[in-house]
Design a protein around this motif. Structure first.
Motif, mmCIF file in Angstrom:
data_model
loop_
_atom_site.group_PDB
_atom_site.id
_atom_site.type_symbol
_atom_site.label_atom_id
_atom_site.label_comp_id
_atom_site.label_asym_id
_atom_site.label_seq_id
_atom_site.Cartn_x
_atom_site.Cartn_y
_atom_site.Cartn_z
ATOM 1 N N ALA A 195 -7.062 11.296 -5.320
ATOM 2 C CA ALA A 195 -5.940 10.378 -5.127
ATOM 3 C C ALA A 195 -5.104 10.228 -6.392
ATOM 4 C CB ALA A 195 -6.457 9.014 -4.681
ATOM 5 N N GLN B 34 0.797 4.036 -2.984
ATOM 6 C CA GLN B 34 0.442 5.426 -2.706
ATOM 7 C C GLN B 34 1.634 6.362 -2.907
ATOM 8 O OE1 GLN B 34 -1.227 5.007 1.238
ATOM 9 N NE2 GLN B 34 -3.271 4.544 0.428
ATOM 10 N N HIS C 61 -7.443 1.654 -5.877
ATOM 11 C CA HIS C 61 -7.900 2.783 -5.045
ATOM 12 C C HIS C 61 -9.271 2.496 -4.439
ATOM 13 C CE1 HIS C 61 -4.835 5.828 -5.394
ATOM 14 N NE2 HIS C 61 -4.813 5.771 -6.707
ATOM 15 N N GLN D 89 0.834 -1.204 0.000
ATOM 16 C CA GLN D 89 0.000 0.000 0.000
ATOM 17 C C GLN D 89 0.870 1.256 0.000
ATOM 18 O OE1 GLN D 89 -2.965 0.137 3.075
ATOM 19 N NE2 GLN D 89 -3.779 2.119 2.440
#
Length: 927
Positions: A316, A61, A293, A57
């Protein structure tokens, strides 16, 4: 079917060797297979799984692309399964001397078999045995499954032998597809290889055509189930049209027919061009990015791109606002363009597949087909499809791209996928010289205005990219979204659907729904004007200004290019500029007020414009979404059309108000033949003039009989209901002693009973009785005629008027009309006061976010302000409520004092304030 990305530093995700040593250290004398040993193993594995997920993750990100991220998830689960297997067979159910039957191979199938996983994807496993399952095998599988489930993995599994896998694959295409994706994870590798070999020889080699047919049929059914459009407002990233599953279908077919594992092999085999293969990879990357996402934001396996998720994912993924377009609208435009690209790739592959199969046919069959083929204008016509005559046709004559679609429409033909592929490769040749070519514009106008299904042709042009190249202004709105709950489709899809609806109105196919429009369109003098106006009515959306005003300028520019005369261009521009005027007047104003009609008719100016505007308005509203149109809207449009037509023909303006009232009274007198003259005289004197002017004779007679019966029975409350399915509305009439706040109480009771008020006419007799007509619908926009609902409504009104029902609490417990995920839509509250729309009333328009009790809050505020309501007109546009009231003060006068108007605005703004300030919210919190 893509180049497998390399996973960076895999041991940072999970170090299987180190974990194996830690698990081995758990073993000891007297602890073999104990509950304590399992507990400790579970703690170790759960920590490793959690840490690995956290690393993936953080990498994602921080910018790691989606494709290696999904591989990382699969890699992590692979290692966990291997550890669980080794722990189980080496320490819990160890066999010193296993027999030939006591072998186990763990095989990944489905998406997990492809090595593709989102954060919360299912883990599909096949426990493979050589023969029937043994007691040892049952124990191992059970122990492993419970351990994996306790780790929080969602494991789907099957336990089969090789022969069972083959037999089931032949009878069930879903199982066949899952095993097609098989990937050995751990255990007996020879057993997994045996399955792969046998599957290839006994299943794949014999069922290629059957597999293709079933997978394409499965795709079509999935599209139908998901709405059969890639432009749905909340698309399913995995299963929707243009989503990941469509790409997977291409993967499956290529793997089945050609054994292709990498998309680069498609180029080598001539199935895709290099740029098409890049498009495939880019589409896969984008859709997987969105899907990952989605999972992270929902903290579960979520595949639907809901309204609230769209906002979060847009942020995002780094989308920002631009003039005229929000970040989420830009993100969704990209999504729809990618979905369209997936559709293009599907068609390209279908063409390549067909061409390859054609080459495999016997020579005699090919010759027979060639004899049946014919040529028109250089195009090949065969098998109900039109194809190019040569690969360089468009390079030498770019106008032929338009001619291709024109010919297909003219002859009722489909277009060969190979021709569409060549169009796609030559789109850049549609330049300024083609756009300004009179013949090219003639072909385009012929297609637009054709009586032969213009919707399908325009959609083909749009899907192929020709539409946006030939009309760049239209290209700007391709995949353009409006992030609200009212508009179901993208601007280009809405426009094309509107053209289709207009064509069906003209053909008479929609006569039952739109009888007036079907008749009126026959009288239209210029079809070209109407079709071009519908084409351009939303052309300027997303440009950062009033799209109607900006669209008029676009129409002025494009009209001459399309071959319209100066007069036709002017009319198109006017229609685009005022395409919302008719619906705004019909839905937000009192049509019974003479000034409403006069103002609208003076804007329109001519019967021809009125006819054109009606047809444009109906097509526009119908094309917004499948649930937007209803019979009530149709009735309002018919009323304003007839009254404006009367004015424009000289009849309306020539009749004085007093004459119309006198005529209505005479008709009523003549109809009440069974009433004594004295009783009729009392009735005629009982109502004020506005009542006689605002209602037709039929309604007045119904009211008269209801009042007569109620007065004779000395009832203090009388109600009557009358449903009209064609107009999709129920007329609810209330007759009771008038008192301040009556409208608000009735509105609150109706909200508590689940009824939506769409219109209301409020009258008071000169002896103090209220005679109010409410036009209501159910929550789905239909008539309010279910017996249980009617019973609940009558009870709510009786209790509200008697004071037994606490309205705010009752409304607060009513189920919200909008789902919670739509809270992302914000509507700025607004109060508009207009003293020019009516000669006798002040018109107040209240805008805010819709909610149960919105109308009650507003009308309660009007009661607080000592205002009387002459009529109310209620409309909802998705999440936006627009309520319009015709108001007077207690003396029956318009409201003109500036301070008084400011007080009204301020108080109503407080009533409709969002969040905790709104009365309904306070009531709910107090409850």
């Amino acid at each position: 079917m893509y180049a497998r990305p390399q996973i960076a530093d895999p041991r940072a995700i999970i170090d299987r060797r180190a974990l194996t040593l830690q698990l081995d250290a758990l073993g000891g004398e007297g602890r073999h297979g104990s509950a304590e040993q399992r507990k400790q193993a579970l703690v170790l594995l759960k920590a490793a799984l959690g840490q690995g997920r956290q690393v993936i993750q953080q990498r994602f990100q921080s910018g790691t692309p989606a494709l290696p991220s999904r591989e990382s998830f699969a890699y992590l689960v692979d290692q966990i399964i291997r550890l669980v297997h080794d722990f189980t067979v080496n320490r819990v159910y160890r066999l010193p001397n296993p027999t030939a039957a006591e072998k186990l191979s763990i095989v990944a199938v489905g998406g997990y078999g492809r090595g593709e996983m989102a954060p919360f994807s299912d883990v599909d496993l096949l426990f493979l045995f050589p023969y029937k399952q043994t007691p040892w095998g049952e124990q191992v599988v059970e122990y492993m499954l419970y351990l994996l489930w306790d780790l929080g993995l969602k494991v789907g599994h099957a336990t089969r032998s090789v022969d069972e896998c083959i037999r089931l694959s032949l009878s069930d295409v879903t199982i066949r597809t899952a095993i097609l994706e098989q990937r050995w994870i751990w255990g007996d590798q020879d057993l997994a290889a045996q399955l792969k070999t046998k599957f290839q020889s006994d299943v794949v080699a014999k069922t290629g055509a059957d597999f293709i047919e079933k997978k394409l049929a499965e795709r079509d059914e999935r599209h139908r189930r998901m709405g059969d459009s890639r432009y749905v407002v909340e698309p399913n990233v995995k299963e929707g049209k243009g989503g990941l599953r469509d790409l997977h279908t291409l993967v499956w077919i290529n793997k089945y027919l050609y054994g292709i594992e990498d998309s680069s092999d498609l180029v080598a085999r001539g199935l895709l061009l290099p740029e098409e293969q890049r498009s495939f990879t880019q589409a896969m990357e984008f859709l997987w990015t969105v899907r990952i996402h989605l999972h992270y934001l929902a903290n579960r396996a979520e595949e639907r791109l809901t309204f609230d998720m769209q906002v979060e994912i847009a942020k995002a993924m780094g989308y920002a606002d631009r003039p005229g377009r929000s970040d989420v609208e830009r993100f969704m435009k990209k999504y729809y363009l990618v979905a369209k690209e997936v559709g293009d790739l599907t068609r390209i592959f279908a063409a390549a597949l067909e061409e390859r199969h054609k080459k495999q046919k016997p020579l005699a069959a090919i010759r027979a087909k060639m004899k049946r083929a014919k040529k028109i204008d250089g195009f090949d016509i065969a098998g109900g499809r039109v194809n190019v005559g040569s690969d360089d046709m468009f390079e030498t004559q770019p106008i032929k791209m338009l001619r291709l679609f024109h010919l297909a429409q003219e002859q009722g033909l489909d277009i060969h996928p190979e021709a569409l592929r060549l169009v796609r490769r030559n789109l850049k040749l549609i330049d300024g010289s083609i756009r300004n070519d009179p013949e090219a514009n003639r072909l385009f106008m012929d297609m637009l205005c054709s009586v032969q299904d213009p919707e399908t042709t325009l959609r083909r042009l749009n899907e192929a990219g020709v539409f946006g190249r030939f009309v760049p202004d239209f290209g700007r709105v391709v995949a353009q979204t409006q992030h609200d709950m009212y508009h179901t489709y993208t601007v280009d899809e809405h426009t094309i659907r509107a053209i289709g609806i207009l064509s069906r109105i003209e053909s008479g196919a929609l006569k039952e729904d739109h009888p007036l429009s079907v008749n009126v369109i026959k009288e239209v003098l210029s079809r070209r004007v109407l079709y071009v106006a519908v084409l351009l009515h939303d052309i300027a959306k997303g440009r950062g200004g009033d799209h109607s005003i900006l669209g008029e300028k676009v129409a002025d520019k494009l009209g001459p290019r399309f071959g319209l005369t100066a007069a036709e261009t002017e009319t198109v521009g006017w229609l685009v500029r005022w395409h919302l005027a008719m619906s705004a007047t019909a839905f937000k104003r009192d049509i019974a007020d003479p000034k409403t009609v006069v103002d609208f008719a003076q804007l329109v100016q001519s019967p021809e414009r009125l006819r054109l505007l009606l047809c444009l308005t109906v097509a526009d509203i119908r094309a917004v979404g499948p649930t937007i149109w209803n019979g009530w809207k149709g009735q309002l449009l018919r009323e304003i059309y007839y009254r404006a037509e009367e004015y424009l023909s000289g009849g309306f303006s020539g009749r004085r108000r007093e004459e119309r009232i006198a005529e209505t009274k005479e008709k009523v007198r003549a109809a009440l033949t069974d009433w004594p003259k004295a009783e009729i005289d009392r009735l005629l004197k009982r109502h004020y003039e506005n009542y006689w002017y605002s209602n037709d004779v039929e309604m007045i007679l119904r009211h008269a009989r209801l009042m007569r019966e109620a007065d004779a029975a000395k009832r203090t409350l009388t109600t009557a209901m009358r449903s009209d399915t064609f107009r999709s509305v129920t007329e609810f009439t209330l007759y009771a002693p008038d008192h301040p706040g009556l409208f608000a109480r009735v509105a609150g009771a109706m909200a508590a009973a689940g009824a939506n008020i769409v219109d209301a006419k409020i009258f008071t007799t000169n002896d103090g009785m209220a005679l109010d007509s409410f036009y209501i619908q159910d929550m789905e926009g239909g008539v309010f005629d279910k017996p249980d609902r009617i019973k609940k409504l009558n009870s709510a009104i009786e209790r509200a008027l008697s004071g037994d029902l606490k309205l705010r609490s009752a409304i607060a417990t009513e189920k919200p009309g909008l789902p919670s995920r739509t809270r992302v839509f914000k509507v700025a509250p607004r109060v508009l006061i207009d003293n020019h729309a009516s000669n006798r009333y002040t018109v107040v328009e209240v805008n805010g976010r819709d909610r149960p009790g919105f109308l009650y809050d507003v009308t309660r505020g009007l009661y607080d302000l000592n205002l009387t309501i002459g009529s109310a007109h209620i409309a909802t546009y998705g999440e936006r409520a627009v309520d319009v009231f015709y108001l007077q003060d207690l003396t029956g006068m318009k409201l003109t004092d500036k301070r008084r108007l400011q007080q009204i605005e301020k108080h109503l703004m407080k009533q409709i304030a969002p969040g905790e300030d709104k009365p309904a919210a306070k009531a709910a919190k107090a409850a």
